[in-house]
Design a protein around this motif. Sequence first.
Motif, PDB file in Angstrom:
ATOM      1  N   ILE A 148      14.890   2.929   0.530  1.00  0.00           N
ATOM      2  CA  ILE A 148      14.599   1.944   2.193  1.00  0.00           C
ATOM      3  C   ILE A 148      13.744   1.218   2.151  1.00  0.00           C
ATOM      4  N   PHE A 149      12.222   1.847   2.118  1.00  0.00           N
ATOM      5  CA  PHE A 149      10.760   1.575   1.693  1.00  0.00           C
ATOM      6  C   PHE A 149      10.612   1.943   0.415  1.00  0.00           C
ATOM      7  N   ILE A 150       9.910   0.757   0.119  1.00  0.00           N
ATOM      8  CA  ILE A 150       8.757   1.093  -1.382  1.00  0.00           C
ATOM      9  C   ILE A 150       7.510   1.356  -0.899  1.00  0.00           C
ATOM     10  N   GLU A 151       6.696   1.826  -1.718  1.00  0.00           N
ATOM     11  CA  GLU A 151       4.893   1.196  -1.482  1.00  0.00           C
ATOM     12  C   GLU A 151       5.512   1.374  -3.626  1.00  0.00           C
ATOM     13  N   ARG A 152       5.105   2.430  -4.039  1.00  0.00           N
ATOM     14  CA  ARG A 152       4.219   3.201  -5.393  1.00  0.00           C
ATOM     15  C   ARG A 152       5.678   2.702  -6.532  1.00  0.00           C
ATOM     16  N   LYS A 153       7.331   3.063  -5.861  1.00  0.00           N
ATOM     17  CA  LYS A 153       8.437   3.558  -6.181  1.00  0.00           C
ATOM     18  C   LYS A 153       8.344   1.843  -7.210  1.00  0.00           C
ATOM     19  N   PRO A 154       8.012   1.663  -8.863  1.00  0.00           N
ATOM     20  CA  PRO A 154       8.685   0.559  -9.760  1.00  0.00           C
ATOM     21  C   PRO A 154       9.717  -0.235  -8.727  1.00  0.00           C
ATOM     22  N   ILE A 155       9.783  -1.710  -8.967  1.00  0.00           N
ATOM     23  CA  ILE A 155      10.640  -2.057  -8.592  1.00  0.00           C
ATOM     24  C   ILE A 155      11.646  -2.593  -9.771  1.00  0.00           C
ATOM     25  N   HIS A 156      11.449  -2.249 -10.864  1.00  0.00           N
ATOM     26  CA  HIS A 156      12.936  -2.728 -11.825  1.00  0.00           C
ATOM     27  C   HIS A 156      13.960  -1.628 -11.151  1.00  0.00           C
ATOM     28  N   GLN A 157      13.601  -0.326 -10.532  1.00  0.00           N
ATOM     29  CA  GLN A 157      13.731   0.714 -10.821  1.00  0.00           C
ATOM     30  C   GLN A 157      14.823   1.409  -9.540  1.00  0.00           C
ATOM     31  N   VAL A 158      14.554   0.545  -8.258  1.00  0.00           N
ATOM     32  CA  VAL A 158      15.660   0.329  -7.141  1.00  0.00           C
ATOM     33  C   VAL A 158      16.478  -0.940  -7.000  1.00  0.00           C
ATOM     34  N   LEU A 162      17.540  -3.994  -4.223  1.00  0.00           N
ATOM     35  CA  LEU A 162      16.243  -5.041  -4.103  1.00  0.00           C
ATOM     36  C   LEU A 162      17.539  -5.681  -2.339  1.00  0.00           C
ATOM     37  N   GLU A 163      18.724  -5.623  -2.773  1.00  0.00           N
ATOM     38  CA  GLU A 163      19.950  -5.826  -2.121  1.00  0.00           C
ATOM     39  C   GLU A 163      19.825  -4.286  -0.681  1.00  0.00           C
ATOM     40  N   LYS A 164      19.303  -3.107  -0.888  1.00  0.00           N
ATOM     41  CA  LYS A 164      19.191  -2.087   0.062  1.00  0.00           C
ATOM     42  C   LYS A 164      17.807  -1.509   0.075  1.00  0.00           C
ATOM     43  N   ILE A 165      17.354  -3.070  -0.075  1.00  0.00           N
ATOM     44  CA  ILE A 165      15.871  -2.146   0.194  1.00  0.00           C
ATOM     45  C   ILE A 165      15.897  -2.823   1.325  1.00  0.00           C
ATOM     46  N   PHE A 166      15.084  -2.338   2.623  1.00  0.00           N
ATOM     47  CA  PHE A 166      14.900  -3.379   3.556  1.00  0.00           C
ATOM     48  C   PHE A 166      13.126  -3.475   3.855  1.00  0.00           C
ATOM     49  N   GLY A 167      12.458  -3.015   2.995  1.00  0.00           N
ATOM     50  CA  GLY A 167      10.475  -3.242   3.309  1.00  0.00           C
ATOM     51  C   GLY A 167       9.707  -3.027   2.308  1.00  0.00           C
ATOM     52  N   PHE A 168       8.615  -3.577   2.213  1.00  0.00           N
ATOM     53  CA  PHE A 168       7.398  -2.741   1.343  1.00  0.00           C
ATOM     54  C   PHE A 168       6.474  -2.919   1.901  1.00  0.00           C
ATOM     55  N   HIS A 169       5.635  -1.836   1.529  1.00  0.00           N
ATOM     56  CA  HIS A 169       4.363  -1.813   1.729  1.00  0.00           C
ATOM     57  C   HIS A 169       3.194  -1.164   0.149  1.00  0.00           C
ATOM     58  N   ALA A 170       2.151  -2.688   1.005  1.00  0.00           N
ATOM     59  CA  ALA A 170       1.439  -1.998  -0.411  1.00  0.00           C
ATOM     60  C   ALA A 170       1.026  -2.546  -1.759  1.00  0.00           C
ATOM     61  N   LEU A 171       2.012  -3.776  -2.013  1.00  0.00           N
ATOM     62  CA  LEU A 171       2.558  -3.846  -3.110  1.00  0.00           C
ATOM     63  C   LEU A 171       0.935  -4.875  -4.064  1.00  0.00           C
ATOM     64  N   ASN A 172       0.225  -5.032  -2.352  1.00  0.00           N
ATOM     65  CA  ASN A 172      -0.613  -5.816  -4.111  1.00  0.00           C
ATOM     66  C   ASN A 172      -1.506  -4.671  -4.267  1.00  0.00           C
ATOM     67  N   LYS A 173      -1.415  -3.766  -4.324  1.00  0.00           N
ATOM     68  CA  LYS A 173      -2.024  -2.690  -4.477  1.00  0.00           C
ATOM     69  C   LYS A 173      -1.869  -1.977  -5.646  1.00  0.00           C
ATOM     70  N   TYR A 174      -0.649  -1.274  -5.351  1.00  0.00           N
ATOM     71  CA  TYR A 174      -0.144  -0.592  -6.309  1.00  0.00           C
ATOM     72  C   TYR A 174       1.145  -1.568  -7.149  1.00  0.00           C
ATOM     73  N   GLN A 175       1.619  -3.012  -7.382  1.00  0.00           N
ATOM     74  CA  GLN A 175       2.755  -3.598  -7.887  1.00  0.00           C
ATOM     75  C   GLN A 175       2.336  -4.969  -7.404  1.00  0.00           C
ATOM     76  N   ALA A 176       0.724  -5.119  -7.591  1.00  0.00           N
ATOM     77  CA  ALA A 176       0.850  -6.809  -7.286  1.00  0.00           C
ATOM     78  C   ALA A 176       1.701  -7.702  -8.491  1.00  0.00           C
ATOM     79  N   THR A 177       1.334  -8.119  -9.657  1.00  0.00           N
ATOM     80  CA  THR A 177       2.517  -8.365 -10.193  1.00  0.00           C
ATOM     81  C   THR A 177       4.282  -8.753  -9.955  1.00  0.00           C
ATOM     82  N   SER A 178       4.346  -7.867  -9.223  1.00  0.00           N
ATOM     83  CA  SER A 178       6.032  -7.867  -7.924  1.00  0.00           C
ATOM     84  C   SER A 178       5.816  -9.143  -7.358  1.00  0.00           C
ATOM     85  N   GLU A 179       4.513  -8.351  -6.540  1.00  0.00           N
ATOM     86  CA  GLU A 179       4.423  -9.429  -5.160  1.00  0.00           C
ATOM     87  C   GLU A 179       5.246 -10.780  -5.022  1.00  0.00           C
TER      88      GLU A 179
END
Length: 182
Positions: A140-150, A152-169
């Motif tokens: 549902i919501f992603i913060e630290r979980k690596p983006i390539h492991q989820v 995206l068609e089902k995710i609703f939102g993201f938090h603190a990507l600039n802190k934990y996954q800046a290259t994916s933001e």
Amino acid sequence: MLNESFYGHFISSGFEWILLAQSDAFVIRDITPLTSLGIHNIGASWDPPFLVYDAHFRYFINRNKVLGILPRIMLTAGNGGLSLRHLGSHIKICQWFAQRRIQRRFRQGNLLIMNEDLIIALACKVLGIPIADAETADSIFIERKPIHQVSLEKIFGFHALNKYQATSEISLLEYAERLNYD
């Protein structure tokens, strides 16, 4: 976030749910379907999970080592930076936390020993309020979980990507923008 009047204001205005989003969070799709899951607190997972030990006079939080034979509760999800909360359940949490004997268990002197989202997640466990487990939270919501492991068609939102996954933001923002144009 542990004040009953905060949630009560929204209930008296006719709301049943609240979405809390800090300035480093973004939502990419309608969250309405989440309100029918039967989960009253949805926030991203914590990795590693938090272990809360119950010493009966105080809670101790410790991620790295076991504190003997004290009962413990594992908190795997409930990050408050982007979270969906059922207002009625959070009123109950605030009432529980407002008890002097409960508040003492979370304090060292005048300082709280836990962030509010950890206190809320623990209260959900103690009071039997439905809270998302890590697997559900990560769908549902992603913060630290690596983006390539989820998915995206089902995710609703993201938090603190600039802190934990800046290259994916940037790529995620482009993805979210395409969703809004389709």
